[in-house]
Design a protein around this motif. Structure first.
Motif, PDB file in Angstrom:
ATOM      1  N   CYS B 179     -11.120   1.776  -0.503  1.00 39.56           N
ATOM      2  CA  CYS B 179      -9.711   1.734  -1.151  1.00 39.56           C
ATOM      3  C   CYS B 179      -8.913   0.591  -0.995  1.00 39.56           C
ATOM      4  CB  CYS B 179      -9.171   3.249  -1.135  1.00 39.56           C
ATOM      5  SG  CYS B 179      -8.101   3.123   0.603  1.00 39.56           S
ATOM      6  N   CYS B 182      -8.473   0.185   2.660  1.00 37.55           N
ATOM      7  CA  CYS B 182      -9.607  -0.388   3.447  1.00 37.55           C
ATOM      8  C   CYS B 182      -9.567  -1.732   3.487  1.00 37.55           C
ATOM      9  CB  CYS B 182     -10.834   0.181   2.876  1.00 37.55           C
ATOM     10  SG  CYS B 182     -11.156   1.933   2.973  1.00 37.55           S
ATOM     11  N   CYS B 249     -10.140   4.888   7.647  1.00 38.34           N
ATOM     12  CA  CYS B 249      -9.056   4.383   6.749  1.00 38.34           C
ATOM     13  C   CYS B 249      -7.996   5.814   6.697  1.00 38.34           C
ATOM     14  CB  CYS B 249      -9.553   4.261   5.252  1.00 38.34           C
ATOM     15  SG  CYS B 249      -8.296   3.990   4.244  1.00 38.34           S
ATOM     16  N   CYS B 252      -8.093   6.891   2.429  1.00 40.38           N
ATOM     17  CA  CYS B 252      -9.449   7.586   1.794  1.00 40.38           C
ATOM     18  C   CYS B 252     -10.478   8.279   2.745  1.00 40.38           C
ATOM     19  CB  CYS B 252     -10.038   6.328   1.099  1.00 40.38           C
ATOM     20  SG  CYS B 252     -10.849   5.209   1.994  1.00 40.38           S
TER      21      CYS B 252
HETATM   22 ZN   LIG Z   1      -9.638   3.383   2.243  1.00 36.69          ZN
END
Ligand SMILES: [Zn+2]
Lengths: 90, 258
Positions: B179, B182, B249, B252
């Motif tokens: 995401c 990240c 993360c 996500c």
């Molecule tokens: Zn992420």
């Protein structure tokens, strides 16, 4: 550790037009310190403050993102790093 | 990702077959692909250089429902790149000005203009039910709000950003790809504000964002997932870098959830 750094076009004004430069260090931060010795001014442009990247640049090791802005990430012998410029506007 | 369902009300009309005839000819797209676009809802978040260019091509391609969100009014310095607006629109709310032009371009689609700032409080209402969100934002604070909501709602988010003649784009599929959090652990602050921008850069990135949206919605081709395309218009270099999920993360779940 000896590493190669791929320099994006925007930063090549610091490297006399060289697209790939060689430097050394135990981690990404040390490599950037040594890069500054070879090419004065590049560190300020990269916005390296407090051991972190806080500017519009992103560093990849072997074309994989660093996950973090912290520069303590160790590098291995013959690693290839790339510095990319992040646009961010719309 | 939400599956686009068949619905009799979304069958192609004779006018559709004529209007979209040239893209329907494309073998991996066809009438089925066009029907999927007609049943799709795309949110364009931000109506600056990226969002105006993207919404033109989304409308022309026949996306059935486009939501346009922005909280600004048209200003003269916008006009070098925000190509849906004319000088006579200065002072007008961007979503309404944009919606008026798009409705002329393609009267057969539904357009929902929202004059709102995207915040943590309203983001789920704005993007809820959409099949794709196009990142047309000019700041990372709002991008991160959109990213978190897209991850929570499992809506693909096509990220784009520009600066001068530089730009970047990647397609984020919640659960499958890294995401935005990240990829960018912190919002990269620029030294120059306002950012320098040529009109061609957001146009180029926006057209690639729409290319990704069309393939994603119609279900063909390879997407720019797990990869970031960096465009350097000054040196005319196009570079792709691999992206991987951040191990932990907090948006996500990162690679630890795999
Ligand atoms: Zn992420």
């Amino acid at each position: 550790m000896n590493v190669k750094i791929h320099i994006n076009w925007y930063l090549q004004r610091f490297t006399n037009g060289q697209m790939v430069v060689e430097t050394a260090g135990q981690n990404v931060g040390e490599c950037l310190e040594n890069l500054e010795v070879q090419f004065p001014g590049i560190k300020e442009e990269l916005c390296v403050g407090q051991g972190e990247l806080d500017g519009p640049y992103q560093i990849y090791i072997k074309s994989t993102n660093l996950y973090t802005t912290k520069l303590a990430k160790p590098v291995k012998e013959n690693d290839e790093l790339a510095i990319q410029f992040i646009g961010g506007g719309g | 990702m939400k599956l686009i369902e068949r619905n009799e009300g979304y069958m192609l009309t004779e006018d559709d077959l004529i209007r979209y005839g040239r893209q329907i000819l494309y073998p991996s797209f066809g009438q089925e692909g066009q029907e999927k676009l007609k049943r799709s809802h795309v949110v364009v978040a931000g109506l600056g250089g990226l969002g105006t260019s993207a919404s033109i091509y989304l409308a022309c391609a026949g996306i059935g429902h486009i939501t346009l969100v922005d909280c600004d009014r048209v200003e003269l310095p916008n006009l070098n790149r925000q190509i849906l607006y004319c000088e006579e629109d200065i002072g007008e709310k961007k979503p309404f000005s944009a919606a008026r032009k798009l409705a002329k371009l393609n009267p057969s689609i539904k357009i929902t203009p929202l004059f709102e700032r995207v915040t943590e409080d309203n983001v789920r209402d704005i993007i809820g039910g959409a099949h794709v969100v196009i990142d047309g934002m000019d700041n990372f604070e709002t991008r991160f709000i959109l990213n978190s909501a897209c991850v929570a709602e499992k809506i693909p988010f096509i990220h784009g950003g520009v600066y001068g003649l530089f730009g970047e784009i990647t397609t984020i599929i919640p659960g499958k790809t890294p995401c935005l959090a990240c990829i960018y652990p912190a919002a990269p602050e620029k030294k120059l504000k306002p950012l320098p921008i040529f009109g061609v850069t957001p146009a180029l990135i926006a057209i690639l964002q729409v290319t990704e949206a069309i393939k994603l919605l119609a279900g063909f081709g390879n997407l720019l997932t797990n990869r970031m395309l960096y465009i350097n218009g000054e040196g005319m270099e196009f570079t792709i870098a691999d992206l991987t999920k951040k191990p932990e993360c907090n948006i996500c779940g990162g690679s630890k959830l795999q």
